[in-house]
Each structure stands twice: as C-alpha cells, then as structure tokens.
Design a protein around this motif. Structure first.
Motif: not given
Length: 110
Positions: A8-11, A15-19, A21-26
């Motif tokens: 969850q912290p990584k997610l 989201v903060e970085k990319y605006g 969730a980008l599934p492949h990047t995450f």
C-alpha cells in the motif's frame, strides 16, 4: 486484501508520482520488491503476493498481460541474483515463466 497491504505505501507513492495507477509500471515495482525480499531470505513475506497473483492469473486477459509481462517477464533470469525465486512460484506463474524463457531462448523462433 492482506496479501497486498505491505504494498500500500508503494502504491500510494506511485499514484502520487504518476497521478494514477499505471499497472505495468507499478507491477515492475512489485517485482523489484518481491525479488528484494526473496534475496533477503524473507520468502514467507512474498508468498501471499504470489498466491494472489496466481489466483488472478487466467481470470482476465488484461490482468494476465500485466502479470505476465510486468511481473513474470521481469523476474531475474538464470544466473542472475534472485533467479531462484522461481522455486517459490505457484504452478501457473511458473508455467508462464517457462513459456517466457522458451520464447526468449536463442533459436526459439517465437
């Protein structure tokens, strides 16, 4: 879901970085974390994640694509540090890893 709560912290940071969730990047980040924990001897910590991915694999074509290309295909290859994570993979994920290795083998033609 308990299997994903350590992520969850990584997610949130993702989201903060990319605006959003980008599934492949995450999933690349998830793979890196799983391999890091595996190499640190914390195999039990990644088993719930692997079980979750296994349960989702085969249910939806888009999800399968994310898991196959951004998790399985990003795992360390033979001879690389952490490659033995494959011994902890559940059956469907291990089968997918074997397919990826076969496709990328010299002379595999596919």
């Amino acid at each position: 879901m308990a299997a994903l709560s350590p992520l969850q912290p990584k997610l949130r940071a993702h989201v903060e970085k990319y605006g959003s969730a980008l599934p492949h990047t995450f999933m690349d980040d998830v793979t890196d974390e799983a391999v890091r924990l595996f190499r640190a001897g914390q195999v039990e910590a990644i088993l719930p994640l692997l079980d979750f991915l296994e349960s989702e694999f085969g249910a939806d074509e888009y999800i399968d694509n994310v898991i196959a290309l951004s998790f399985v295909d990003s795992l360390p290859g033979p001879g690389e540090p952490g490659a033995d994570i494959e011994t902890s993979l559940p059956p469907k994920l291990r089968g997918e890893l074997e397919r990826h290795r076969h496709w990328s083998a010299p002379g595999a033609g596919g």
